[in-house]
Scaffold this motif. Structure first.
Motif, PDB file in Angstrom:
ATOM      1  N   ASP A 191       0.842  -1.192   0.000  1.00 49.94           N
ATOM      2  CA  ASP A 191       0.000   0.000   0.000  1.00 49.94           C
ATOM      3  C   ASP A 191       0.876   1.240   0.000  1.00 49.94           C
ATOM      4  O   ASP A 191       2.027   1.208   0.423  1.00 49.94           O
ATOM      5  CB  ASP A 191      -0.896   0.004   1.242  1.00 49.94           C
ATOM      6  CG  ASP A 191      -2.005  -1.028   1.147  1.00 49.94           C
ATOM      7  OD1 ASP A 191      -2.744  -1.010   0.153  1.00 49.94           O
ATOM      8  OD2 ASP A 191      -2.116  -1.864   2.074  1.00 49.94           O
ATOM      9  N   GLY A 192       0.319   2.348  -0.451  1.00 49.05           N
ATOM     10  CA  GLY A 192       1.082   3.586  -0.481  1.00 49.05           C
ATOM     11  C   GLY A 192       0.945   4.269  -1.820  1.00 49.05           C
ATOM     12  O   GLY A 192       0.224   3.814  -2.719  1.00 49.05           O
ATOM     13  N   ARG A 193       1.650   5.351  -1.975  1.00 49.47           N
ATOM     14  CA  ARG A 193       1.434   6.252  -3.111  1.00 49.47           C
ATOM     15  C   ARG A 193       2.525   6.179  -4.185  1.00 49.47           C
ATOM     16  O   ARG A 193       2.248   5.970  -5.354  1.00 49.47           O
ATOM     17  CB  ARG A 193       1.327   7.681  -2.567  1.00 49.47           C
ATOM     18  CG  ARG A 193       0.829   8.705  -3.555  1.00 49.47           C
ATOM     19  CD  ARG A 193       0.406   9.962  -2.801  1.00 49.47           C
ATOM     20  NE  ARG A 193      -0.129  10.988  -3.671  1.00 49.47           N
ATOM     21  CZ  ARG A 193      -0.784  12.052  -3.207  1.00 49.47           C
ATOM     22  NH1 ARG A 193      -0.966  12.202  -1.903  1.00 49.47           N
ATOM     23  NH2 ARG A 193      -1.242  12.962  -4.058  1.00 49.47           N
ATOM     24  N   PHE A 231     -10.577   4.000   3.852  1.00 47.20           N
ATOM     25  CA  PHE A 231     -10.294   5.152   4.701  1.00 47.20           C
ATOM     26  C   PHE A 231      -9.034   4.983   5.553  1.00 47.20           C
ATOM     27  O   PHE A 231      -8.635   5.910   6.251  1.00 47.20           O
ATOM     28  CB  PHE A 231     -11.483   5.408   5.640  1.00 47.20           C
ATOM     29  CG  PHE A 231     -12.632   6.140   4.999  1.00 47.20           C
ATOM     30  CD1 PHE A 231     -12.797   6.169   3.619  1.00 47.20           C
ATOM     31  CD2 PHE A 231     -13.560   6.793   5.789  1.00 47.20           C
ATOM     32  CE1 PHE A 231     -13.856   6.834   3.042  1.00 47.20           C
ATOM     33  CE2 PHE A 231     -14.626   7.472   5.217  1.00 47.20           C
ATOM     34  CZ  PHE A 231     -14.776   7.492   3.839  1.00 47.20           C
ATOM     35  N   SER A 232      -8.410   3.810   5.536  1.00 43.87           N
ATOM     36  CA  SER A 232      -7.220   3.598   6.354  1.00 43.87           C
ATOM     37  C   SER A 232      -6.083   4.520   5.912  1.00 43.87           C
ATOM     38  O   SER A 232      -6.008   4.891   4.734  1.00 43.87           O
ATOM     39  CB  SER A 232      -6.769   2.138   6.261  1.00 43.87           C
ATOM     40  OG  SER A 232      -7.749   1.278   6.792  1.00 43.87           O
ATOM     41  N   PRO A 233      -5.196   4.891   6.829  1.00 41.45           N
ATOM     42  CA  PRO A 233      -4.107   5.811   6.473  1.00 41.45           C
ATOM     43  C   PRO A 233      -3.249   5.325   5.306  1.00 41.45           C
ATOM     44  O   PRO A 233      -2.708   6.144   4.552  1.00 41.45           O
ATOM     45  CB  PRO A 233      -3.294   5.908   7.772  1.00 41.45           C
ATOM     46  CG  PRO A 233      -4.277   5.610   8.848  1.00 41.45           C
ATOM     47  CD  PRO A 233      -5.207   4.585   8.279  1.00 41.45           C
ATOM     48  N   ARG A 234      -3.113   4.017   5.151  1.00 43.37           N
ATOM     49  CA  ARG A 234      -2.282   3.474   4.065  1.00 43.37           C
ATOM     50  C   ARG A 234      -3.061   3.288   2.773  1.00 43.37           C
ATOM     51  O   ARG A 234      -2.497   2.894   1.759  1.00 43.37           O
ATOM     52  CB  ARG A 234      -1.683   2.135   4.507  1.00 43.37           C
ATOM     53  CG  ARG A 234      -0.656   2.255   5.626  1.00 43.37           C
ATOM     54  CD  ARG A 234       0.698   2.657   5.114  1.00 43.37           C
ATOM     55  NE  ARG A 234       1.321   1.608   4.322  1.00 43.37           N
ATOM     56  CZ  ARG A 234       2.361   1.808   3.498  1.00 43.37           C
ATOM     57  NH1 ARG A 234       2.851   3.022   3.346  1.00 43.37           N
ATOM     58  NH2 ARG A 234       2.879   0.809   2.821  1.00 43.37           N
ATOM     59  N   ASP A 235      -4.367   3.553   2.790  1.00 45.42           N
ATOM     60  CA  ASP A 235      -5.187   3.390   1.587  1.00 45.42           C
ATOM     61  C   ASP A 235      -5.033   4.623   0.695  1.00 45.42           C
ATOM     62  O   ASP A 235      -5.810   5.581   0.766  1.00 45.42           O
ATOM     63  CB  ASP A 235      -6.657   3.203   1.966  1.00 45.42           C
ATOM     64  CG  ASP A 235      -6.925   1.834   2.560  1.00 45.42           C
ATOM     65  OD1 ASP A 235      -6.105   0.927   2.358  1.00 45.42           O
ATOM     66  OD2 ASP A 235      -7.978   1.679   3.221  1.00 45.42           O
ATOM     67  N   LEU A 236      -4.010   4.597  -0.162  1.00 47.48           N
ATOM     68  CA  LEU A 236      -3.667   5.750  -0.994  1.00 47.48           C
ATOM     69  C   LEU A 236      -3.733   5.435  -2.486  1.00 47.48           C
ATOM     70  O   LEU A 236      -3.175   6.164  -3.302  1.00 47.48           O
ATOM     71  CB  LEU A 236      -2.266   6.255  -0.621  1.00 47.48           C
ATOM     72  CG  LEU A 236      -2.123   6.787   0.807  1.00 47.48           C
ATOM     73  CD1 LEU A 236      -0.668   7.091   1.111  1.00 47.48           C
ATOM     74  CD2 LEU A 236      -2.974   8.030   0.996  1.00 47.48           C
ATOM     75  N   GLU A 277      -5.167   8.365  -4.636  1.00 52.46           N
ATOM     76  CA  GLU A 277      -4.226   9.480  -4.769  1.00 52.46           C
ATOM     77  C   GLU A 277      -3.104   9.136  -5.744  1.00 52.46           C
ATOM     78  O   GLU A 277      -2.702   9.956  -6.581  1.00 52.46           O
ATOM     79  CB  GLU A 277      -3.649   9.851  -3.398  1.00 52.46           C
ATOM     80  CG  GLU A 277      -4.608  10.590  -2.485  1.00 52.46           C
ATOM     81  CD  GLU A 277      -5.722   9.710  -1.925  1.00 52.46           C
ATOM     82  OE1 GLU A 277      -6.778  10.246  -1.561  1.00 52.46           O
ATOM     83  OE2 GLU A 277      -5.535   8.459  -1.864  1.00 52.46           O
ATOM     84  N   ARG A 309     -13.314   5.028  -2.101  1.00 55.48           N
ATOM     85  CA  ARG A 309     -12.792   6.254  -2.721  1.00 55.48           C
ATOM     86  C   ARG A 309     -12.200   5.977  -4.098  1.00 55.48           C
ATOM     87  O   ARG A 309     -11.397   6.755  -4.608  1.00 55.48           O
ATOM     88  CB  ARG A 309     -11.734   6.873  -1.798  1.00 55.48           C
ATOM     89  CG  ARG A 309     -12.261   7.195  -0.408  1.00 55.48           C
ATOM     90  CD  ARG A 309     -11.259   7.957   0.439  1.00 55.48           C
ATOM     91  NE  ARG A 309      -9.961   7.290   0.499  1.00 55.48           N
ATOM     92  CZ  ARG A 309      -8.868   7.718  -0.112  1.00 55.48           C
ATOM     93  NH1 ARG A 309      -8.899   8.810  -0.850  1.00 55.48           N
ATOM     94  NH2 ARG A 309      -7.735   7.056  -0.006  1.00 55.48           N
TER      95      ARG A 309
END
Length: 310
Positions: A193-195, A222-227, A230, A262
């Motif tokens: 996960d990540g951007r 919505f988890s912080p690592r769900d990017l 983006e 998202r």
């Protein structure tokens, strides 16, 4: 029409190739005796003689094969050719499979000049029909008798799957569904996960391999690592929001939690990129929404159709 100026090979990878004057091209393999030959999509590399000449005019002083290219050809601007283009040189038929390449380890030319043209100007091909190519032979761009088959890539976003702590089930399920729909799977990746990593992968695939479709699975919540959304927007050139909107609308009829996804859908070049959820079941349900409509979308992106009217 172009003319072959050099035919270069090397017995090992990672070194400059030497001009042999001629070589045998083996179908589904590459140049006989060349280290880059094999059962993969980058069997033969080509570079424009005009690009080499312009680079040498800056003081590079490189010979044919210095960039690791197999064929140096004048008169054809390879960088403008899309993936799937056919190149005919006598008996040999080549199919373009990749435009440019990532440069992971800077070569001696880069250290000398601060630049290298192969990553952005070189192209890669597979050998469809074999034969012999020699310096002085003519090369032409040959029209395809049939359209290039639909091609796709699948990317799973999961920290645990990337670390080997959990088996990826969504990516293979998505790939199987695409194959059943007639797509050829070019690559299937599992990334954390990540951007940044996903953005780089999307740009590389869309620009170099140019698939019709890239589907991602995971990382849309919505988890912080769900990017994933983006990262996808970072790679986008145009938006295609209707697909993501249609998936959300259909999923809301199954579960109200669909409002929390998202996912986005975008376009880069001629490649359509769509985010899917993380579970195999949700991926299948979302693909049911749009899969039948994609052939028309691909035809528009390829320039094979110019209107959307029924």
């Amino acid at each position: 029409m172009g003319k072959v100026l050099a035919v270069c090979t090397s017995a090992v990878r990672g070194v400059q190739k030497k001009d042999r004057g001629a070589a045998l091209f083996v179908a589904n393999h590459g140049l006989d005796g060349d280290a880059h030959a094999g059962d993969w999509h980058r069997q033969v590399s080509l570079l424009s003689a005009d690009e080499i000449a312009a680079f040498n005019a800056r003081g590079a002083d490189v010979a044919p094969g210095a960039f690791g290219e197999n064929l140096v050809v004048e008169g054809i601007d390879f960088r403008t050719l899309p993936v799937g283009t056919l190149l005919r040189c006598g008996e040999v038929l080549l199919e373009v499979t990749q435009i440019g390449k990532a440069c992971h380890h800077h070569c001696a030319i880069f250290h000398k000049m601060g630049d290298c043209i192969m990553p952005r100007e070189g192209i890669f091909t597979r050998v469809l029909e074999g034969g012999r190519i020699a310096v002085g032979d003519e090369m032409t761009v040959q029209p395809r008798d049939t359209p290039l088959p639909l091609q796709a890539a699948v990317i799973t976003l999961s920290d645990r799957c990337a670390a080997g702590e959990r088996q990826d089930e969504s990516g293979p399920a998505v790939a199987r569904r695409l194959q059943e729909a007639g797509y050829t799977i070019l690559e299937q990746l599992v990334l954390p996960d990540g951007r940044e990593g996903l953005t780089k992968a999307l740009i590389r695939l869309a620009d170099q391999r140019q698939p019709d479709l890239i589907l991602t699975t995971g990382g849309t919540g919505f988890s912080p690592r769900d990017l994933t959304p983006e990262a996808t927007l970072d790679a986008a050139e145009r938006l295609a929001p209707g697909i993501a909107e249609a998936m959300r609308a259909a999923s809301l009829r199954i579960t109200p939690r669909a409002m929390l996804t998202r996912a986005v859908s975008v376009i880069r070049g001629r490649t359509l990129i769509i985010n899917l959820p993380g579970s195999p079941k949700a991926c299948t349900e979302c693909m049911d929404v749009f899969l039948d409509q994609l052939p028309h979308a691909h035809a528009l992106l390829r320039g094979e159709r110019m209107d959307c009217a029924r």
